[in-house]
Every structure is written in C-alpha cells, then in structure tokens.
Scaffold this active site. Sequence first.
Site, short mmCIF file in Angstrom:
data_model
loop_
_atom_site.label_atom_id
_atom_site.label_comp_id
_atom_site.label_asym_id
_atom_site.label_seq_id
_atom_site.Cartn_x
_atom_site.Cartn_y
_atom_site.Cartn_z
N TYR A 151 0.74 -1.03 0.06
CA TYR A 151 -0.38 -0.74 -0.02
C TYR A 151 1.12 1.40 0.03
O TYR A 151 0.53 1.81 -0.83
CB TYR A 151 -0.88 -0.04 1.17
CG TYR A 151 -1.85 1.07 1.10
CD1 TYR A 151 -3.36 1.33 0.36
CD2 TYR A 151 -2.25 2.00 1.96
CE1 TYR A 151 -4.09 1.99 0.37
CE2 TYR A 151 -2.71 3.19 2.24
CZ TYR A 151 -4.08 3.05 1.23
OH TYR A 151 -4.95 4.40 1.11
N TYR A 165 3.40 12.57 -15.58
CA TYR A 165 2.26 12.71 -16.54
C TYR A 165 2.14 14.35 -16.03
O TYR A 165 1.74 14.53 -17.70
CB TYR A 165 0.90 11.65 -15.82
CG TYR A 165 1.00 10.74 -17.38
CD1 TYR A 165 -0.06 10.79 -18.18
CD2 TYR A 165 1.45 9.61 -16.46
CE1 TYR A 165 -0.45 9.14 -18.52
CE2 TYR A 165 1.09 8.28 -16.80
CZ TYR A 165 0.43 8.51 -18.25
OH TYR A 165 -0.05 7.08 -18.93
N THR A 181 -10.15 8.83 8.10
CA THR A 181 -10.65 9.66 7.81
C THR A 181 -11.87 8.43 8.30
O THR A 181 -11.43 7.02 8.66
CB THR A 181 -10.56 9.89 6.92
OG1 THR A 181 -10.29 10.34 6.00
CG2 THR A 181 -12.90 10.31 6.43
#
Length: 318
Positions: A151, A165, A181
Amino acid sequence: MARNYQSRKRILVTGGAGFLGSHLIDRLLERGDEVLCVDNLFTGAKRNIDHLHGNPRFEFMRHDVCFPLYVEVDEIYNLACPASPIHYQYDPVQTTKTSVIGAINMLGLAKRLKCKIFQASTSEVYGDPHVHPQKEDYWGNVNPIGIRSCYDEGKRCAETLFFDYHRQMGLDVKVARIFNTYGPRMHPADGRVVSNFIMQALKGEPITLYGDGSQTRSFCYRDDLVEGFLRLMDTAPGFAGPVNIGNPNEFTIRELAELVIELTGSSSPLEFRPLPQDDPMQRQPDIAVARETLGWEPKVQLREGLERTIAYFRDFAN
C-alpha cells in the site's frame, strides 16, 4: 478534445462504492453532475450506493481498474484501492497492481480525454515519520519490503506517475494525501481503529490496543474530507499538490478508545497486544497548504463525528 458540449459534467469515480467514494458521489450528484461509479466490489459495497440507483444521473459499472476502461467523461476521481491494512494485506500483489496499474490506466484515460484527474493518495506515503507534524515536502520513512509496503509504496509510485504525467504531458492532476478518516459507511470489519473500537464497544468485547496505546493519530470526519476533495479539484490547472487533507487535532489511540467507551456507554475493558510491524508511532497532518490554497480546514471535531458514526454502526452490532 475534452467533452464541453453540455453544461452538466460527467464525472468518473473509481472506487465509488467504497466508504469515501460513495459520499463523494452523493456530493457530486447534489450539485447536479452526472456520475459514473466504477468499482470491482472487493472492498466496496452495493449497500453504499443502493440509494442512488433511482437517480437518472447515476450509473454503476462493475470493473477492475487494473484493466483499461473506455468511457467518455469530463473529470476523473481515482479512489480505487483497498485502504485498510486487513484488506490491502489480504492480497498484497493485487494491492500494488491496483495502485500502480490502475493509476496508469486512469492517467491514460485522462490523457486521451484531456481531462482533469484526481488521485486519492495517503498519509502512508510518510511511513513512520521522523518529522512531526508531516508537511507535504517531507519525503517519508517507508519500509519498501514490509507487510504494509504494498500500500505505502504502491501509493508512492502512483504519485510519481501522476507528477510525471503532469510534467511530461501537461496533464492537469490533483493529488490529495488522505489522513485517517472515519464516518458512516465504513466497513464494520475493515480492521481500522475507529471501526474496530466502535464494534468492540457496542458488543461489549475487549477494546484491543496495540503497544501501550501512546501512538497518535488525527481523525478527519468524512464530510470534511470530501469537501477538501472538491476544493482541490476546483483549483487552477497549474496547481497539482500534493495536499494533506486531514484533521490536525492529534489524539493517542488510548484516548480514542476511552472516548468510544464513554460515547457508547460500554463496559468493555482495554486489552493490550504487541505493536504490528511498521505501525507508525505518530501521524498528524500539517494543513497549512490546504488552508492557504483551498481555504479548507475541518469543521467536525472527534466527539461529534464519533457520535454520528456510532449511531450508524449500532445496526451492525445487533
């Protein structure tokens, strides 16, 4: 060219049946947008979006972002990835693929469409930090071969792709680093500390703390977080982030456990267990960039947010 032949935006949300994705979709629909929700339902749940199926501006597609997606949209929010340790460690190879290959596929789509794209990154890019609180210019302290690396490093690589990009192809990207959260629609068995403590308290089971409970976290309520997402997406094309989105109020894990026990009226005892590998000892966002650039800061404090979340979880504990 970008789709601009109608005033109503068509927005793609990957991971849209998840905890945060479903709340983001609610907000997008409330303001009048069309939403295409894409999710493979590995950790997302249909119950999170059941209330939306009668809405003519909502569409659901079961799809894995590790495979290319050919759709026409105006904006992309990329939230697809298991986000709790119990889920992302279940299939770590797939977790890395989702973060990296999923990012490549969504960036490729955004490049073709010439549209803005949002990346849900994470405070886990900071690892077990040596800097406290964590600012966006801190490079982190991450174990690249540990059990959480799928992760942590997957999200770090996704950020690399987004910024390459942006620099190489001029793509309009927005990168948010999400801190802890919580809120309604969290998965009751996702292994996160808030859902764990609430479910254990409601069932009268021991509250499991790892280590001595002195490690700290900062908890942001879901409504505040989604507001931060929307404000970041609305910034000018030259601003890519990353931006910390989280609540800077810091609590020890033991303080969280004691508050959950108080609010649930539980008699659950505290039970201490060994600290897991690479578990961060401190986690607190510096949100100066969010305040200055987005005009954003959280409004819902922990007691109020926990009361709302506990009310939601009571149905699962009965």
